[in-house]
Design a protein around this motif. Structure first.
Motif, PDB file in Angstrom:
ATOM      1  N   GLY A  57      18.052 -55.892 -71.426  1.00  0.00           N
ATOM      2  CA  GLY A  57      18.479 -57.215 -70.502  1.00  0.00           C
ATOM      3  C   GLY A  57      16.844 -57.913 -70.813  1.00  0.00           C
ATOM      4  O   GLY A  57      16.565 -59.142 -70.269  1.00  0.00           O
ATOM      5  N   GLN A  96      15.269 -59.475 -73.546  1.00  0.00           N
ATOM      6  CA  GLN A  96      15.707 -60.414 -73.845  1.00  0.00           C
ATOM      7  C   GLN A  96      15.195 -61.559 -72.375  1.00  0.00           C
ATOM      8  O   GLN A  96      15.252 -63.039 -72.774  1.00  0.00           O
ATOM      9  CB  GLN A  96      17.575 -60.438 -73.361  1.00  0.00           C
ATOM     10  CG  GLN A  96      18.158 -59.724 -75.043  1.00  0.00           C
ATOM     11  CD  GLN A  96      17.881 -60.304 -75.830  1.00  0.00           C
ATOM     12  OE1 GLN A  96      17.068 -59.784 -77.100  1.00  0.00           O
ATOM     13  NE2 GLN A  96      18.687 -61.099 -76.540  1.00  0.00           N
ATOM     14  N   GLU A  97      15.448 -61.758 -71.607  1.00  0.00           N
ATOM     15  CA  GLU A  97      14.847 -62.335 -70.478  1.00  0.00           C
ATOM     16  C   GLU A  97      13.691 -62.548 -70.269  1.00  0.00           C
ATOM     17  O   GLU A  97      13.040 -64.149 -70.766  1.00  0.00           O
ATOM     18  CB  GLU A  97      15.401 -61.273 -68.633  1.00  0.00           C
ATOM     19  CG  GLU A  97      15.643 -62.166 -67.790  1.00  0.00           C
ATOM     20  CD  GLU A  97      14.941 -62.171 -66.221  1.00  0.00           C
ATOM     21  OE1 GLU A  97      15.888 -60.996 -66.371  1.00  0.00           O
ATOM     22  OE2 GLU A  97      14.359 -62.319 -65.954  1.00  0.00           O
ATOM     23  N   LYS A  98      12.747 -61.411 -70.514  1.00  0.00           N
ATOM     24  CA  LYS A  98      11.364 -61.549 -71.067  1.00  0.00           C
ATOM     25  C   LYS A  98      10.723 -62.530 -71.998  1.00  0.00           C
ATOM     26  O   LYS A  98       9.826 -62.385 -72.127  1.00  0.00           O
ATOM     27  CB  LYS A  98      10.533 -60.401 -70.324  1.00  0.00           C
ATOM     28  CG  LYS A  98      11.469 -60.307 -68.777  1.00  0.00           C
ATOM     29  CD  LYS A  98      10.635 -61.105 -67.626  1.00  0.00           C
ATOM     30  CE  LYS A  98      10.838 -61.258 -66.384  1.00  0.00           C
ATOM     31  NZ  LYS A  98      10.925 -61.187 -65.611  1.00  0.00           N
TER      32      LYS A  98
END
Ligand code: NAD
Length: 416
Positions: free
Chosen positions: A384, A387-389
């Motif tokens: 997660g 993906q986010e960063k």
């Protein structure tokens, strides 16, 4: 080209990610520096009547999140810098899976393959005695690593216990079951590798049934990883290797039969029906999943360009050189970093320690269930963040770990 110094590599990761996280300079300095280091030089009586000197180390990188934890390695190439790097990786690994330990590591420069069992026992007992001033069940808890095993841990547990005058099973993990070991510890690292490979396949939409797997190293981690992926996931293990080289069979190998062959002949080489290949060839094989489970630095930038696997799960510590990470990321290959992929070992070590401290032992089903919960939730968390960063999973894992240790330190404060 000479392989990079593992300590410099480990420090570089901390500097890079520490800066990404905007940590203070002193915090980055603290995180990239081991807290405590012990070097010992000691004599051992050999079978031929001579006495030989050995050198060993125990490095405690951090005890900010809990007691120090980490394996002991017997290998001719052990060095203080290698042990420092491995100790630091243990700190991040424990933070990735959220278990309450800091990192440590130990090693003795020796060639265990050229030593008798008696020599190994005397060397282990003397080393245990030398480092007993800094290890202990609430202080620093060793475990097996390359070329050490449950017997080595039994000798360390006994030596420590003789020193204090009562049995202390919690001083080491990875012990035999009869003296306080945990069910499932032998295969724990590999079971964890299997769980994170399953998660990576899930997010990539890949079916693992019949997927072609290559495993470098056929020791504790490599052998169990090959066996579990074959038996429990239905993968086709097309290649495995050890220090003498590898074997390849496009139709798939039966890891159990390969282990019988290795036990009888000392190597996986010359397995009936399979083709002998080199360790270098194994890494670059056309396969779906690659598990490097031997030593450091086997995947350089150039090698990364030629890897064909879709998922690389680092069973070993530090198998990928820093420059290779970006190549794999750009090529869309999912690299599950060591501090996540092989954290199943320290997780079940933690279970073993908890059981020892409580003198209350769990069933194998409880162990598997709790291990799966921890590995899957760590994967989901790190994936997660990645993906986010929009970063690779190693960077994401370091971001999570550095933040956890830095936060714990802020809460505890700088003594005095
Ligand atoms: P092990 O001693 O049981 O096995 C090591 C294997 O690597 C052997 O099969 C050996 O033949 C092979 N090998 C040695 N030199 C090689 C070379 N040059 N090329 C190819 N293969 C070579 O050790 P292990 O416990 O399986 O550890 C393997 C790796 O996994 C190490 O990096 C270790 O730090 C890491 N690790 C181990 C555990 C664990 O629970 N045992 C946990 C986390 C990480």
């Amino acid at each position: 080209m000479e392989a990079p110094d593992p300590y410099a590599t480990a420090q570089k990761h901390v500097e890079r990610v520490g800066n990404l996280l905007d940590l203070n300079e002193w915090m980055i300095d603290l995180l990239k520096t081991p807290h405590r280091e012990l070097s010992v030089n000691f004599p051992v009586k050999m079978d031929d009547g001579t006495v030989r000197m050995f050198s060993g180390y125990r490095v405690q990188h951090s005890s900010v999140r809990g007691p120090c934890k980490g394996g002991i390695r017997y290998h001719p190439n052990v060095s203080l810098n290698e042990v420092r790097a491995l100790a630091m990786w243990m700190t991040w690994k424990c933070a990735v899976v959220g278990i309450p330990y800091g990192g440590a590591k130990g090693g003795v420069i020796c060639d265990p393959k050229k030593m008798s069992k008696g020599e190994l026992e005397r060397m282990t007992r003397r080393f245990a005695s030398e480092i007993s001033i800094i290890i202990g069940p609430l202080q620093d808890i060793p475990a097996p690593d390359v070329y050490t095993d449950s017997q080595t841990m039994a000798w360390i547990m006994d030596t420590y216990s003789m020193g204090v005058g009562y049995p202390v099973p919690g001083v080491v993990t990875g012990k035999p079951i009869e003296i306080g070991g945990s069910k499932g510890r032998d295969e724990a690292t590999s079971r964890g590798v299997m769980y994170v490979i399953q998660e990576a396949a899930r997010v990539k939409g890949m079916d693992l049934k019949g997927a072609r797997v290559a495993v470098q190293g056929f020791g504790n981690v490599g052998w169990h990883a090959a066996r579990l992926l074959h038996q429990e996931v239905g993968c086709q293990v097309i290649a495995v290797s050890d220090s003498q080289g590898g074997i390849f069979d496009v139709k798939g190998l039966d890891p159990v039969k390969v282990m019988e062959h290795k036990k009888a002949n000392g190597s996986v080489r010359n397995f009936p029906g399979a083709m002998n290949i080199s360790n270098e060839e194994l890494i670059e094989l056309d396969c779906d999943v690659l598990v490097p489970a031997a030593l450091e630095n086997v995947i350089s930038q150039e090698v990364a360009e030629r890897i064909k696997a879709k998922i690389v799960a680092e069973g070993a510590n530090g198998p990928t050189q820093p420059d290779a990470d970006a190549v794999l990321f750009d090529r869309g290959i999912t690299l599950i970093p060591d501090i996540l992929a092989n954290a199943g070992g320290v997780t079940v070590s933690y279970f073993e320690w908890v059981q020892d401290l409580q003198s209350f032992f769990w069933t194998i089903d409880e162990i598997k269930l709790r291990l799966k919960e921890i590995m899957v939730s760590a994967f989901v968390n790190i994936h997660g963040i990645a993906q986010e960063k929009k970063v690779d999973m190693r960077t994401a894992a370091y971001m999570h770990s550095l933040r956890s240790v830095a936060r714990a330190l802020e809460l505890r404060g700088v003594f005095p």
